[in-house]
Each structure stands twice: as structure tokens, then as C-alpha cells.
Motif scaffolding. Structure first.
Motif, PDB file in Angstrom:
ATOM      1  N   VAL A   1       0.876  -1.166   0.000  1.00 39.86           N
ATOM      2  CA  VAL A   1       0.000   0.000   0.000  1.00 39.86           C
ATOM      3  C   VAL A   1       0.918   1.222   0.000  1.00 39.86           C
ATOM      4  O   VAL A   1       1.557   1.522   1.011  1.00 39.86           O
ATOM      5  CB  VAL A   1      -0.930   0.007   1.233  1.00 39.86           C
ATOM      6  CG1 VAL A   1      -1.820   1.255   1.219  1.00 39.86           C
ATOM      7  CG2 VAL A   1      -1.788  -1.259   1.259  1.00 39.86           C
ATOM      8  N   PRO A   2       1.010   1.938  -1.123  1.00 43.15           N
ATOM      9  CA  PRO A   2       2.030   2.986  -1.254  1.00 43.15           C
ATOM     10  C   PRO A   2       1.664   4.331  -0.640  1.00 43.15           C
ATOM     11  O   PRO A   2       2.534   5.187  -0.469  1.00 43.15           O
ATOM     12  CB  PRO A   2       2.197   3.115  -2.766  1.00 43.15           C
ATOM     13  CG  PRO A   2       0.853   2.737  -3.311  1.00 43.15           C
ATOM     14  CD  PRO A   2       0.296   1.695  -2.389  1.00 43.15           C
ATOM     15  N   GLU A   3       0.375   4.525  -0.312  1.00 40.97           N
ATOM     16  CA  GLU A   3      -0.008   5.809   0.263  1.00 40.97           C
ATOM     17  C   GLU A   3      -1.175   5.648   1.218  1.00 40.97           C
ATOM     18  O   GLU A   3      -1.916   4.659   1.165  1.00 40.97           O
ATOM     19  CB  GLU A   3      -0.350   6.813  -0.839  1.00 40.97           C
ATOM     20  CG  GLU A   3      -1.455   6.372  -1.770  1.00 40.97           C
ATOM     21  CD  GLU A   3      -1.671   7.362  -2.909  1.00 40.97           C
ATOM     22  OE1 GLU A   3      -2.826   7.509  -3.336  1.00 40.97           O
ATOM     23  OE2 GLU A   3      -0.682   7.971  -3.363  1.00 40.97           O
ATOM     24  N   LEU A   4      -1.343   6.620   2.098  1.00 43.47           N
ATOM     25  CA  LEU A   4      -2.418   6.554   3.079  1.00 43.47           C
ATOM     26  C   LEU A   4      -3.773   6.671   2.390  1.00 43.47           C
ATOM     27  O   LEU A   4      -4.014   7.623   1.640  1.00 43.47           O
ATOM     28  CB  LEU A   4      -2.264   7.679   4.112  1.00 43.47           C
ATOM     29  CG  LEU A   4      -1.083   7.576   5.074  1.00 43.47           C
ATOM     30  CD1 LEU A   4      -1.042   8.806   5.981  1.00 43.47           C
ATOM     31  CD2 LEU A   4      -1.184   6.305   5.918  1.00 43.47           C
ATOM     32  N   PRO A   5      -4.684   5.724   2.633  1.00 42.10           N
ATOM     33  CA  PRO A   5      -6.001   5.763   1.997  1.00 42.10           C
ATOM     34  C   PRO A   5      -6.852   6.911   2.536  1.00 42.10           C
ATOM     35  O   PRO A   5      -6.685   7.347   3.687  1.00 42.10           O
ATOM     36  CB  PRO A   5      -6.620   4.411   2.377  1.00 42.10           C
ATOM     37  CG  PRO A   5      -5.473   3.561   2.817  1.00 42.10           C
ATOM     38  CD  PRO A   5      -4.491   4.508   3.433  1.00 42.10           C
ATOM     39  N   THR A   6      -7.759   7.395   1.702  1.00 47.41           N
ATOM     40  CA  THR A   6      -8.637   8.488   2.100  1.00 47.41           C
ATOM     41  C   THR A   6      -9.990   7.999   2.596  1.00 47.41           C
ATOM     42  O   THR A   6     -10.724   8.747   3.241  1.00 47.41           O
ATOM     43  CB  THR A   6      -8.860   9.456   0.922  1.00 47.41           C
ATOM     44  OG1 THR A   6      -9.402   8.715  -0.188  1.00 47.41           O
ATOM     45  CG2 THR A   6      -7.543  10.107   0.507  1.00 47.41           C
ATOM     46  N   GLU A   7     -10.332   6.747   2.319  1.00 49.05           N
ATOM     47  CA  GLU A   7     -11.626   6.205   2.709  1.00 49.05           C
ATOM     48  C   GLU A   7     -11.460   4.861   3.393  1.00 49.05           C
ATOM     49  O   GLU A   7     -10.465   4.163   3.212  1.00 49.05           O
ATOM     50  CB  GLU A   7     -12.533   6.043   1.483  1.00 49.05           C
ATOM     51  CG  GLU A   7     -12.858   7.343   0.766  1.00 49.05           C
ATOM     52  CD  GLU A   7     -13.733   7.097  -0.457  1.00 49.05           C
ATOM     53  OE1 GLU A   7     -13.886   5.921  -0.840  1.00 49.05           O
ATOM     54  OE2 GLU A   7     -14.263   8.077  -1.016  1.00 49.05           O
ATOM     55  N   GLY A   8     -12.477   4.489   4.178  1.00 49.21           N
ATOM     56  CA  GLY A   8     -12.484   3.199   4.842  1.00 49.21           C
ATOM     57  C   GLY A   8     -11.825   3.238   6.206  1.00 49.21           C
ATOM     58  O   GLY A   8     -11.301   4.271   6.644  1.00 49.21           O
TER      59      GLY A   8
ATOM     60  N   ALA B   1       6.105   5.879   3.635  1.00 48.92           N
ATOM     61  CA  ALA B   1       6.722   6.857   4.533  1.00 48.92           C
ATOM     62  C   ALA B   1       6.601   8.266   3.958  1.00 48.92           C
ATOM     63  O   ALA B   1       6.311   9.230   4.676  1.00 48.92           O
ATOM     64  CB  ALA B   1       8.191   6.507   4.768  1.00 48.92           C
ATOM     65  N   GLU B   2       6.800   8.391   2.650  1.00 48.63           N
ATOM     66  CA  GLU B   2       6.667   9.691   2.000  1.00 48.63           C
ATOM     67  C   GLU B   2       5.228  10.191   2.069  1.00 48.63           C
ATOM     68  O   GLU B   2       4.967  11.385   2.291  1.00 48.63           O
ATOM     69  CB  GLU B   2       7.124   9.593   0.540  1.00 48.63           C
ATOM     70  CG  GLU B   2       7.081  10.914  -0.212  1.00 48.63           C
ATOM     71  CD  GLU B   2       7.964  11.973   0.398  1.00 48.63           C
ATOM     72  OE1 GLU B   2       7.569  13.160   0.366  1.00 48.63           O
ATOM     73  OE2 GLU B   2       9.042  11.611   0.917  1.00 48.63           O
ATOM     74  N   SER B   3       4.263   9.281   1.903  1.00 51.08           N
ATOM     75  CA  SER B   3       2.855   9.653   2.004  1.00 51.08           C
ATOM     76  C   SER B   3       2.511  10.121   3.412  1.00 51.08           C
ATOM     77  O   SER B   3       1.794  11.106   3.597  1.00 51.08           O
ATOM     78  CB  SER B   3       1.967   8.461   1.621  1.00 51.08           C
ATOM     79  OG  SER B   3       0.601   8.771   1.782  1.00 51.08           O
ATOM     80  N   ILE B   4       3.039   9.411   4.419  1.00 47.61           N
ATOM     81  CA  ILE B   4       2.794   9.811   5.813  1.00 47.61           C
ATOM     82  C   ILE B   4       3.358  11.202   6.066  1.00 47.61           C
ATOM     83  O   ILE B   4       2.716  12.051   6.682  1.00 47.61           O
ATOM     84  CB  ILE B   4       3.420   8.780   6.778  1.00 47.61           C
ATOM     85  CG1 ILE B   4       2.686   7.442   6.682  1.00 47.61           C
ATOM     86  CG2 ILE B   4       3.378   9.300   8.225  1.00 47.61           C
ATOM     87  CD1 ILE B   4       3.377   6.310   7.427  1.00 47.61           C
ATOM     88  N   ARG B   5       4.560  11.444   5.563  1.00 44.69           N
ATOM     89  CA  ARG B   5       5.198  12.748   5.742  1.00 44.69           C
ATOM     90  C   ARG B   5       4.363  13.852   5.088  1.00 44.69           C
ATOM     91  O   ARG B   5       4.173  14.932   5.644  1.00 44.69           O
ATOM     92  CB  ARG B   5       6.605  12.726   5.149  1.00 44.69           C
ATOM     93  CG  ARG B   5       7.395  13.989   5.404  1.00 44.69           C
ATOM     94  CD  ARG B   5       8.740  13.981   4.681  1.00 44.69           C
ATOM     95  NE  ARG B   5       9.559  12.833   5.058  1.00 44.69           N
ATOM     96  CZ  ARG B   5       9.893  11.848   4.239  1.00 44.69           C
ATOM     97  NH1 ARG B   5       9.454  11.849   2.995  1.00 44.69           N
ATOM     98  NH2 ARG B   5      10.640  10.861   4.659  1.00 44.69           N
ATOM     99  N   THR B   6       3.845  13.558   3.905  1.00 47.18           N
ATOM    100  CA  THR B   6       3.046  14.554   3.189  1.00 47.18           C
ATOM    101  C   THR B   6       1.732  14.837   3.911  1.00 47.18           C
ATOM    102  O   THR B   6       1.345  15.996   4.083  1.00 47.18           O
ATOM    103  CB  THR B   6       2.748  14.057   1.759  1.00 47.18           C
ATOM    104  OG1 THR B   6       3.984  13.848   1.066  1.00 47.18           O
ATOM    105  CG2 THR B   6       1.906  15.062   1.000  1.00 47.18           C
TER     106      THR B   6
END
Length: 443
Positions: free
Chosen positions: A123-130, A145-150
Motif C-alpha cells: 500500500v504505497p499511500e495513506l487511503p482516504t476512505e475506509g 513513509a513519504e505519504s505519511i510525511r506529506t
């Protein structure tokens, strides 16, 4: 999708979270990137694989905060503690396990649960739903990790975590080394002889320290800094802090008597702990290292009894990712900016297998309760789990937040006699109070 709980990461925390939520009647999907996407530390695609020590540390639930955490997880029908007991190895007063059968059995139990499915993908980025729990541990993938930072708008924090080497038992010279747990601790003969001990005199110790300080070390990449967690310091870093540091740390000789030369007091002792049930593998206790592989074999073979040692695994070092939880999470372990996402395990800033699994247990129960239309309050701060979640969700100072093992310093103070003589009674008071509070919380 909205009523399914998705968990990113199938380590200790993710496995425990899935088990708890499924047993509450919620359907769960675990997203595990291994073995498709590997890490330097993992060897298999099994869930709950142990990549460093094979020990869950002290099992004393009356006078030790880690042992108390074991007790609470057992009381909550925890999967990790159940399987640890099933694959236990002799280790004095500690709970050590046969790592491969342990991970295999956790994987089998998870896959056999009718409400849990495992999907092997990244899972490459934090999901927006669910409903999601991020339980990716210290080796979070670069993309996530980059998604979490963003998403959080803050730099994730990092330190370096070092791994101890593992030695083939048959290559240890038992004419020099001997079997004994410190202070002969343990109820059975097997427990009292759970460690292999290698003695050093002063000259050998001094030569060892010299070699350790001079050895080739792993270089850090540009932009990285070496901020170590004090509970997992590489032995070179300890040696750099003073020549006697190791002798008062993992190489302390107290509580041990050389079976071959009982009249001689060792100046320092290197201990090895059984790493599998067969007793064919032993890890060097407390010997996390960032030495290069060639240097490791040369330096470790200076240890009396290990001159002919063969290594099943040499030590290593890796970047450990965790978030600034006191700033980012609420008391339900939800990301404040995206409350559909919870974090659990070592990525939240708890340190250790047990602590990670315990935070997974809480995150799984809290997420399941929310899906079922109710709110589950955190355990009281007088409990081990309550003390940990209080620490990471607001009890710690955000500006200086660092990974933390469970310890009685995180608990609300108790009215008991102080001083060294009263320490055991004071710790017993902490655990008695915690057990009563945790039992009431479970009910």
C-alpha cells in the motif's frame, strides 16, 4: 469496504490487531508487502517474523513492567502471547521463543480465521476512505513513509536500530564456555542453564575493546544522522562512551561462576541465548552492531570460546521510522488529520515486540468497536497498556519524543515505601493495582 477493517503490515502489531478485531465480529484484510517487496532484515513472508532478538524479555508479571504487559495481553486473549507460550525456549526469567515455528504458527492461525484474509501487496499511500490501521513497523516502505510525511505535514523521526549476530552452537568451544543463567535464575535446570557464557580476563577485554573501536563500521548515507535508541545501542557506540561501559552492560560478569574455573572471577562475560528450540543457534546477547561483516567475524572470534565460531547471521543496521505520535494521534490512536486511519506498533514510537503487539491489540479493538457503532475507552493509565498509550498520545514531550519501552516510570506514582529495599514491594504494588484496573477495563 467501509465496514471492513484494513490493516497495513502483518508484523506483531498488525497480526494482533487483526486477531482482536476479527474476534469481535469484524471482517479484516491484512495487506502485507512481503515477500513481493522485501526488506534487508526479513527472511520470509511469514506474519509476525522476528527480525532482531527472539526474546519478549522478562515474564515476571509481579515486579516487572514487561511481564505485566505479558499478563495483560494474555488476559485479553492475545494471539502473540498465546503462540509465544506454545514455542517457548528456556531463557531464565525471560520469555524467548523458537522464532521460525512461532511466525509460522501465527501465520497459520491468522489464515485459518474465517474473518481474516491476507493480501500480499504494497500500500504505497495513506487511503482516504475506509477503516485502516497502519502497522508497518520500523521498516515502513519508502513510498508509504513519504505519504505519511506529506499527509501529516511533519518530518517523520528516525533512529538506527542494530541487529545482533547469531552463532551455530556446535561451533562454540564448551571447554571454555559454560551453561548458566545469571544468578542461576529459573525454576528448572533447563532455565538455570539457558545461556552460554564466554569469560574474559582484563587483558582479553582490553584487546577486545581496542579491536572494537578500530573496526570498520557501516557508513551513513548523506543526510542521515546516527540518533540511536538507548535500549538498542550498537556495541561500538557503547565502547565509544567509555572503555568500561560494556563491562557494566551486556558484558557484566556478575551472578556468573565459571564452571571450568570456579575459583577465577571473570573480568567480563559475553552471554549467548538460545535462538531456536533445537538449540542449534544462539544469539550474542546485547551485541547489536554496525561493524562491516568482515570486521565482525574478526572481532567476535576474539571472544574466548568463539575462536572457531560459525555465524548463521551477522549483525546489521537499519533506519527505523516512527511518527511523532503525541502531536499526530488522538487517544483512540487515530490520525487527527485523517481519523479513518489509526497507527499501531513500533511506528507509533513504542519500542519492542511486546509493546508493538500491545498497541496492535488496542488499535484492533478500538477500530472494531468503532465499526460496530460504539467507542472503546483506552485502558486506565495505571495499567501497562494504558501507560503506553497515554505516553504516545500525549504523555510524552512532543519536542523530544523518542521510542520508549514500557517501564514503571510511565505509570502514575503509587503510594508505597521508596528506596532500594522497598523497590520490589513498590513494583508489586504497581502490578497489583494494574491487574485490578485492567480486569475491570476488560469487563
Amino acid at each position: 469496504m467501509a465496514e471492513v477493517l484494513h490493516i497495513i503490515g502483518g508484523g506483531m502489531a498488525g497480526s494482533e490487531a487483526a486477531w482482536q478485531a476479527a474476534n469481535m465480529g469484524v471482517d479484516v484484510v491484512i495487506h502485507e508487502m512481503r515477500p513481493k517487496v522485501g526488506t534487508f532484515a526479513h527472511r520470509t513472508g511469514n506474519l509476525a517474523e522476528m527480525v532482531c532478538s527472539n526474546s519478549f524479555r522478562s515474564d515476571d508479571d509481579e515486579r516487572n513492567a514487561v511481564g505485566l504487559l505479558h499478563w495483560e495481553m494474555r488476559a485479553a486473549n492475545g494471539l502473540i502471547m498465546e503462540q509465544a507460550a506454545a514455542h517457548r525456549l528456556p531463557a531464565g526469567g525471560a520469555l524467548a521463543v523458537d522464532r521460525d515455528p512461532f511466525a509460522e504458527s501465527v501465520t497459520a492461525k491468522i489464515k485459518a480465521h474465517p474473518r481474516i484474509s491476507v493480501v500480499y501487496d504494497e500500500v504505497p499511500e495513506l487511503p482516504t476512505e475506509g477503516h485502516w490501521i497502519v502497522a508497518t513497523g520500523p521498516l515502513t516502505s519508502g513510498n508509504l513513509a513519504e505519504s505519511i510525511r506529506t499527509v501529516t505535514g511533519a518530518e517523520h523521526l528516525a533512529f538506527f536500530d542494530a541487529i545482533a549476530p547469531i552463532v551455530y552452537a556446535e561451533s562454540i568451544d564448551m571447554n571454555v564456555a559454560w551453561l548458566q543463567s545469571r544468578y542461576d535464575k529459573g525454576e528448572t535446570e533447563e532455565e538455570r542453564t539457558a545461556y552460554i557464557n564466554c569469560p574474559m580476563n582484563k587483558a582479553q577485554y582490553e584487546a577486545f575493546i581496542d579491536a572494537l573501536l578500530a573496526a570498520d563500521k557501516t557508513n551513513f548515507h548523506e543526510g542521515e544522522t546516527a540518533g540511536y535508541f538507548d535500549g538498542c545501542l550498537p556495541i561500538e557506540v557503547m565502547a565509544e562512551r567509555g572503555r568500561e561501559t560494556l563491562r557494566h552492560g551486556p558484558m557484566k560478569p556478575v551472578g556468573l561462576t565459571n564452571a571450568h574455573k570456579p575459583e577465577e572471577k571473570a573480568y567480563a562475560v559475553v552471554q549467548l541465548r538460545r535462538d531456536n528450540k533445537l538449540g542449534t543457534l544462539y544469539n550474542i546477547v546485547g551485541f547489536q552492531t554496525k561493524m562491516k561483516y568482515g570486521a565482525q567475524t574478526e572481532v567476535f572470534k576474539m571472544i574466548p570460546g568463539l575462536e572457531g565460531a560459525s555465524f548463521a547471521r551477522l549483525g546489521g543496521i537499519h533506519r527505523n521510522t516512527f511518527i511523532n505520535s503525541p502531536t499526530l494521534l488522538d487517544d483512540q490512536m487515530r490520525l487527527k488529520s485523517r481519523p479513518n486511519i489509526r497507527f499501531a506498533g513500533q511506528v507509533t514510537g513504542v519500542e519492542g515486540y511486546v509493546e508493538s503487539a500491545a498497541m496492535g491489540l488496542l488499535a484492533g479493538r478500538m477500530a472494531a468497536a468503532e465499526i460496530l457503532g460504539r467507542t472503546l475507552s483506552p485502558p486506565p493509565p495505571e495499567t501497562a497498556m494504558g501507560a503506553l498509550i497515554t505516553h504516545i498520545t500525549g504523555g510524552a514531550e512532543a519536542k523530544t519524543f523518542q521510542p520508549m519501552n514500557v517501564n514503571f516510570g510511565l505509570f502514575p506514582p503509587i503510594d508505597a515505601k521508596g528506596g532500594r529495599r522497598g523497590r520490589k514491594d513498590r513494583y508489586k504494588a504497581y502490578t497489583d493495582r494494574a491487574k485490578e484496573a485492567f480486569t475491570a477495563w476488560l469487563a
